[in-house]
Write a protein that holds these residues in place. Structure first.
Motif, PDB file in Angstrom:
ATOM      1  N   MET A  54       0.794  -1.318  -0.144  1.00  0.00           N
ATOM      2  CA  MET A  54       0.012  -0.023   0.021  1.00  0.00           C
ATOM      3  C   MET A  54       0.946   1.044  -0.085  1.00  0.00           C
ATOM      4  SD  MET A  54      -3.239   0.374   0.021  1.00  0.00           S
ATOM      5  CE  MET A  54      -4.191  -0.825   0.816  1.00  0.00           C
ATOM      6  N   PHE A  58       1.469   4.119  -2.948  1.00  0.00           N
ATOM      7  CA  PHE A  58       1.009   5.606  -2.736  1.00  0.00           C
ATOM      8  C   PHE A  58       2.181   6.236  -2.941  1.00  0.00           C
ATOM      9  CE2 PHE A  58       1.363   9.384  -0.053  1.00  0.00           C
ATOM     10  CZ  PHE A  58       0.039   9.900  -0.296  1.00  0.00           C
ATOM     11  N   LEU A  71      -1.456  16.440  -8.610  1.00  0.00           N
ATOM     12  CA  LEU A  71      -1.669  16.167  -7.434  1.00  0.00           C
ATOM     13  C   LEU A  71      -2.618  14.963  -6.734  1.00  0.00           C
ATOM     14  CD1 LEU A  71       0.610  16.542  -5.356  1.00  0.00           C
ATOM     15  CD2 LEU A  71      -0.696  18.230  -4.305  1.00  0.00           C
ATOM     16  N   GLY A  72      -2.528  13.986  -6.308  1.00  0.00           N
ATOM     17  CA  GLY A  72      -3.474  13.166  -5.788  1.00  0.00           C
ATOM     18  C   GLY A  72      -4.179  11.990  -6.676  1.00  0.00           C
ATOM     19  N   MET A  73      -4.021  12.597  -8.218  1.00  0.00           N
ATOM     20  CA  MET A  73      -4.989  11.544  -9.021  1.00  0.00           C
ATOM     21  C   MET A  73      -4.254  10.052  -9.166  1.00  0.00           C
ATOM     22  SD  MET A  73      -5.793  14.262 -12.000  1.00  0.00           S
ATOM     23  CE  MET A  73      -6.424  15.874 -11.628  1.00  0.00           C
ATOM     24  N   ALA A  75      -1.967   8.915  -7.256  1.00  0.00           N
ATOM     25  CA  ALA A  75      -1.695   8.368  -5.952  1.00  0.00           C
ATOM     26  C   ALA A  75      -3.101   7.666  -5.667  1.00  0.00           C
ATOM     27  CB  ALA A  75      -1.455   9.376  -4.945  1.00  0.00           C
ATOM     28  N   SER A  76      -4.022   8.173  -5.708  1.00  0.00           N
ATOM     29  CA  SER A  76      -5.433   7.543  -5.514  1.00  0.00           C
ATOM     30  C   SER A  76      -5.704   6.209  -6.205  1.00  0.00           C
ATOM     31  CB  SER A  76      -6.773   8.374  -5.497  1.00  0.00           C
ATOM     32  OG  SER A  76      -6.899   9.036  -6.748  1.00  0.00           O
ATOM     33  N   VAL A  79      -3.253   3.488  -5.178  1.00  0.00           N
ATOM     34  CA  VAL A  79      -3.629   2.877  -4.030  1.00  0.00           C
ATOM     35  C   VAL A  79      -4.838   1.934  -4.252  1.00  0.00           C
ATOM     36  CG1 VAL A  79      -4.548   3.292  -1.869  1.00  0.00           C
ATOM     37  CG2 VAL A  79      -2.813   4.930  -2.590  1.00  0.00           C
ATOM     38  N   PHE A  83      -4.841  -2.216  -3.306  1.00  0.00           N
ATOM     39  CA  PHE A  83      -5.725  -2.731  -2.477  1.00  0.00           C
ATOM     40  C   PHE A  83      -6.388  -3.815  -3.135  1.00  0.00           C
ATOM     41  CE2 PHE A  83     -10.124  -2.871  -1.398  1.00  0.00           C
ATOM     42  CZ  PHE A  83      -9.911  -3.139  -0.089  1.00  0.00           C
ATOM     43  N   ILE A 132     -11.411   9.934 -11.985  1.00  0.00           N
ATOM     44  CA  ILE A 132     -11.167  10.879 -10.904  1.00  0.00           C
ATOM     45  C   ILE A 132     -10.589  12.234 -11.410  1.00  0.00           C
ATOM     46  CG2 ILE A 132      -8.690  10.284 -10.176  1.00  0.00           C
ATOM     47  CD1 ILE A 132     -10.104  10.390  -7.308  1.00  0.00           C
TER      48      ILE A 132
ATOM     49  N   TYR B  12      -7.067  -4.161   9.358  1.00  0.00           N
ATOM     50  CA  TYR B  12      -6.024  -3.227   9.086  1.00  0.00           C
ATOM     51  C   TYR B  12      -5.772  -2.864   7.627  1.00  0.00           C
ATOM     52  CZ  TYR B  12      -1.710  -5.222   7.410  1.00  0.00           C
ATOM     53  OH  TYR B  12      -0.727  -5.832   6.618  1.00  0.00           O
ATOM     54  N   TYR B  13      -5.992  -3.785   6.642  1.00  0.00           N
ATOM     55  CA  TYR B  13      -5.385  -3.611   5.194  1.00  0.00           C
ATOM     56  C   TYR B  13      -6.680  -2.768   4.824  1.00  0.00           C
ATOM     57  CZ  TYR B  13      -4.594  -4.673   0.665  1.00  0.00           C
ATOM     58  OH  TYR B  13      -4.141  -4.641  -0.863  1.00  0.00           O
ATOM     59  N   PHE B  14      -8.079  -2.931   5.244  1.00  0.00           N
ATOM     60  CA  PHE B  14      -9.117  -2.018   4.682  1.00  0.00           C
ATOM     61  C   PHE B  14      -8.956  -0.707   5.048  1.00  0.00           C
ATOM     62  CE2 PHE B  14     -13.209  -0.424   4.358  1.00  0.00           C
ATOM     63  CZ  PHE B  14     -13.458  -0.422   3.065  1.00  0.00           C
ATOM     64  N   LEU B  16      -6.441   0.838   6.138  1.00  0.00           N
ATOM     65  CA  LEU B  16      -5.119   1.476   5.740  1.00  0.00           C
ATOM     66  C   LEU B  16      -5.493   1.994   4.152  1.00  0.00           C
ATOM     67  CD1 LEU B  16      -2.144   1.678   6.531  1.00  0.00           C
ATOM     68  CD2 LEU B  16      -1.800  -0.112   5.088  1.00  0.00           C
ATOM     69  N   PHE B  17      -6.068   1.047   3.338  1.00  0.00           N
ATOM     70  CA  PHE B  17      -6.528   1.467   2.115  1.00  0.00           C
ATOM     71  C   PHE B  17      -7.364   2.892   2.221  1.00  0.00           C
ATOM     72  CE2 PHE B  17     -10.337   1.367  -0.842  1.00  0.00           C
ATOM     73  CZ  PHE B  17      -9.660   1.578  -1.893  1.00  0.00           C
ATOM     74  N   PHE B  20      -5.093   5.885   3.041  1.00  0.00           N
ATOM     75  CA  PHE B  20      -4.370   6.327   1.982  1.00  0.00           C
ATOM     76  C   PHE B  20      -5.333   7.069   0.909  1.00  0.00           C
ATOM     77  CE2 PHE B  20      -0.732   3.686   2.965  1.00  0.00           C
ATOM     78  CZ  PHE B  20       0.037   4.741   3.058  1.00  0.00           C
ATOM     79  N   GLU B  21      -6.497   6.437   0.540  1.00  0.00           N
ATOM     80  CA  GLU B  21      -7.412   6.838  -0.331  1.00  0.00           C
ATOM     81  C   GLU B  21      -7.914   8.164  -0.051  1.00  0.00           C
ATOM     82  OE1 GLU B  21      -7.961   4.399  -3.448  1.00  0.00           O
ATOM     83  OE2 GLU B  21      -8.035   6.728  -4.045  1.00  0.00           O
ATOM     84  N   PHE B  23      -6.743  10.330   1.907  1.00  0.00           N
ATOM     85  CA  PHE B  23      -5.628  11.426   1.758  1.00  0.00           C
ATOM     86  C   PHE B  23      -5.598  11.723   0.146  1.00  0.00           C
ATOM     87  CE2 PHE B  23      -1.266  12.542   1.460  1.00  0.00           C
ATOM     88  CZ  PHE B  23      -1.390  13.690   2.093  1.00  0.00           C
ATOM     89  N   SER B  24      -5.651  10.639  -0.734  1.00  0.00           N
ATOM     90  CA  SER B  24      -5.241  11.275  -1.995  1.00  0.00           C
ATOM     91  C   SER B  24      -6.447  12.019  -2.632  1.00  0.00           C
ATOM     92  CB  SER B  24      -5.175  10.111  -2.846  1.00  0.00           C
ATOM     93  OG  SER B  24      -4.160   8.946  -2.040  1.00  0.00           O
ATOM     94  N   VAL B  25      -7.637  11.404  -2.343  1.00  0.00           N
ATOM     95  CA  VAL B  25      -8.801  12.147  -2.885  1.00  0.00           C
ATOM     96  C   VAL B  25      -8.917  13.644  -2.187  1.00  0.00           C
ATOM     97  CG1 VAL B  25     -11.288  12.414  -3.086  1.00  0.00           C
ATOM     98  CG2 VAL B  25     -10.201  10.168  -3.462  1.00  0.00           C
ATOM     99  N   LEU B  27      -6.407  15.241  -1.551  1.00  0.00           N
ATOM    100  CA  LEU B  27      -5.225  16.135  -2.413  1.00  0.00           C
ATOM    101  C   LEU B  27      -5.751  16.630  -3.794  1.00  0.00           C
ATOM    102  CD1 LEU B  27      -1.999  14.141  -1.872  1.00  0.00           C
ATOM    103  CD2 LEU B  27      -2.462  16.626  -1.222  1.00  0.00           C
ATOM    104  N   VAL B  28      -6.561  15.752  -4.397  1.00  0.00           N
ATOM    105  CA  VAL B  28      -7.020  16.112  -5.647  1.00  0.00           C
ATOM    106  C   VAL B  28      -8.000  17.463  -5.371  1.00  0.00           C
ATOM    107  CG1 VAL B  28      -8.827  15.306  -7.329  1.00  0.00           C
ATOM    108  CG2 VAL B  28      -7.077  13.698  -6.378  1.00  0.00           C
TER     109      VAL B  28
END
Lengths: 168, 276
Positions: A54, A58, A71-73, A75-76, A79, A83, A132, B12-14, B16-17, B20-21, B23-25, B27-28
Motif C-alpha cells: 500500500m 502511494f 496532485l492526488g490523482m 496516488a489514489s 492505492v 488494494f 477521478i 487493518y488492510y482495508f 489502511l486503504f 490512503f485513498e 488522503f489522495s482524494v 489532495l485532488v
C-alpha cells in the motif's frame, strides 16, 4: 531478500523516470496516454507485506503526481490498484497455489495467467484514474473510451516488456 | 477495548486503504481549486530542474522551426520600429506629455514542460519571481494566448493552460466587439468553445476572436483564433461557437509573460463597487 528490496527500489526510480521522460510524451490522437509505471505494482513479489504494498503504491503515484502536476490523482488510482491486488491474485491463483520464491511474472505462470492478471489491475487503475481526473460522470462514455484505449496501450506495453527486459 | 483492537487488526488492510485513498482524494480536491497556491507542483525546485534539463534537449531538436518563428517575429518588430516610419509632422517641435504611461510589462520565457492530453493541462516556464513573474500574469505566445500564471517559485512558474476545463477567459469577436466566455471542453486541443454570444449577432466562419481585456489579466486584442464552426444552443438564445486556436499547443516553446501594472487598482475599484 535485501537484493530483492534493492532491485525494487531501483525499479521504482527507473519507472518513474521513464514515465515522465518518455511515456508522458506519447500521445496518440491527442488523448491516448500509456501509463507504464504501474508495472511496478504488478511485479512486486507475492510475499510483500500488505502495508508495504500500500505504502509503495502511494509513493509511486505521489511521485508521478508531483512531476506531472496532477496532485492526488495517480496516488489514489495506485492505492486502489494495490488494494485489489491480493484479491485478484487469490481469484486467479493456479490450482496448487503460488510456489515459494516465485514472482508474478510471465516466465513462472505463463502468458494467459499474466495477461489476466495485468488486464484486471490495469483496467482498475485506468478507470479509476480517468474518472477521478474529470471528477464527474457527465460525458461518461467519452471518459470510458479514453480509459479503455489507454488501458489497451498500457497492457500491450506491459506484456511486451516482459519479453524484452526480463529473462529467466 | 479488546474487541476494538481485534477489529483494527482484522481489518487493518482495508482501513489502511481507506486512509490512503481519502488522503489522495483530499489532495485532488484541494488541488482542483486552481486559484489556491500549492507547494507541490512542477514549479518546485526538484521537478523544475528535471524539466529544465529535459526541455534543453527538446529545444535542440526544434531549433530550425524556432529560428523561422523568431526571424518572422523580428521582421514584424522591425516593421513597427519608429525609424521605419516616415514622419508626417510639419512642426519640428517634439512634445513630451504625460498622457501616456506604461500599463503592461512583458518578459519572455521558455516552456520547459507542457501537456495537452489531460482535462486540466498545465505548463511550466523557466522564469519565476526573481525574474518578475508573479501569480495571475497573462502568458501569450507569438501566435496567440496560452494561459495564466498559477504559481511562481523563485526561478520557475506553473501556468494554467487555456486547455483546462476550469479556466474561463473573456473573449470578443474582433469585428463587432460582442464578448463572451471561452471554455475548453476537454476534447480536442486544437479547438475551444466560445459561449454567451447572443443569437442576433452576425457571425461568419473565419471571423477572428481576440481577448476582451475585461478581466484585468489579458490585455485587449490578443489573438485567440478564428471561428471554425457555430450552431444555436439548444433551447437558448446564444450561439455555441467553435474556435480554432491559432496557437499549436503541442509546439509551444517560447512565450511572453505579460503583467498588468494597473491590475491592483482596477481590482480594488471593482471590489468597492461590488460592496455597495
Amino acid at each position: 531478500m535485501i537484493k530483492l528490496t534493492l532491485r525494487n527500489i531501483w525499479r521504482f526510480a527507473i519507472l518513474v523516470f521513464l514515465q515522465i521522460i518518455i511515456f508522458n510524451n506519447i500521445q496518440f490522437s491527442g488523448y491516448i496516454n500509456p501509463y507504464f509505471y504501474i508495472i511496478f505494482i504488478i511485479l512486486l513479489p507475492f510475499e510483500t507485506p500488505k502495508w508495504i504494498l500500500m505504502l509503495s503504491a502511494f509513493l509511486l503515484g505521489f511521485s508521478i503526481d508531483i512531476l506531472s502536476n496532477t496532485l492526488g490523482m495517480h496516488a489514489s488510482a495506485c492505492v486502489f490498484m494495490a488494494f485489489i491486488r491480493p484479491f485478484v491474485l487469490q481469484y486467479i491463483s493456479p490450482r496448487d497455489g503460488y510456489e515459494a520464491s516465485s514472482l508474478p511474472r510471465i516466465h513462472y505462470y505463463g502468458f494467459t495467467w499474466f495477461l489476466k492478471y495485468s488486464v484486471i489491475l490495469i483496467l482498475a487503475h485506468h478507470l479509476f484514474l480517468f474518472y477521478i481526473e474529470v471528477f464527474t460522470f457527465s460525458g461518461f462514455f467519452y471518459t470510458l473510451s479514453r480509459a479503455l484505449l489507454s488501458s489497451l496501450f498500457s497492457i500491450i506495453i506491459v506484456v511486451f516488456s516482459q519479453y524484452i527486459v526480463y529473462r529467466k | 477495548m479488546r474487541a476494538l483492537i481485534n477489529f483494527f487488526l482484522k481489518h487493518y488492510y482495508f482501513l489502511l486503504f481507506l486512509a490512503f485513498e481519502l488522503f489522495s482524494v483530499f489532495l485532488v480536491i484541494e488541488n482542483n481549486n486552481y486559484q489556491k497556491s500549492s507547494f507541490l507542483n512542477s514549479a518546485n525546485f526538484i521537478s523544475g530542474n528535471i524539466y529544465n534539463g529535459l526541455s534543453n534537449f527538446n529545444s535542440y531538436i526544434n531549433l530550425y522551426e524556432l529560428n523561422e518563428k523568431l526571424s518572422s517575429e523580428n521582421t514584424q518588430l522591425y516593421n513597427s520600429l519608429k525609424t521605419t516610419y516616415k514622419s508626417n509632422k510639419i512642426s519640428l517641435l517634439e512634445i513630451y506629455d504625460s498622457t501616456y504611461f506604461q500599463q503592461y510589462v512583458t518578459t519572455s520565457a521558455h516552456v520547459i514542460n507542457n501537456s495537452v492530453n489531460r482535462q486540466n493541462n498545465y505548463l511550466t516556464i523557466d522564469k519565476g519571481e526573481n525574474q518578475g513573474v508573479y501569480q495571475e500574469m497573462a502568458v501569450t505566445s507569438p501566435t496567440g494566448i496560452v494561459g495564466i500564471v498559477k504559481n511562481a517559485s523563485n526561478n520557475f512558474a506553473s501556468v494554467i493552460s487555456i486547455l483546462n476545463t476550469n479556466v474561463h477567459i473573456s473573449a470578443m469577436i474582433k469585428k463587432n466587439e460582442y464578448f463572451g466566455s471561452l471554455i475548453w471542453d476537454g476534447k480536442n486541443y486544437k479547438e475551444i468553445t466560445l459561449k454567451d454570444i447572443p443569437n442576433h449577432v452576425n457571425i461568419n466562419i473565419g471571423d477572428t476572436i481576440i481577448t476582451s481585456g475585461y478581466s484585468s489579466i489579458f490585455p485587449k486584442g490578443k489573438l485567440i483564433g478564428v471561428i471554425s464552426d457555430f450552431e444555436h444552443e439548444k433551447g437558448g438564445n446564444f450561439y455555441l461557437i467553435t474556435v480554432k486556436l491559432s496557437t499549436d499547443f503541442k509546439k509551444l516553446s517560447y512565450v511572453y509573460v505579460i503583467g498588468n501594472l494597473l491590475k491592483q487598482e482596477q481590482k480594488d475599484l471593482e471590489k468597492t463597487s461590488e460592496n455597495d
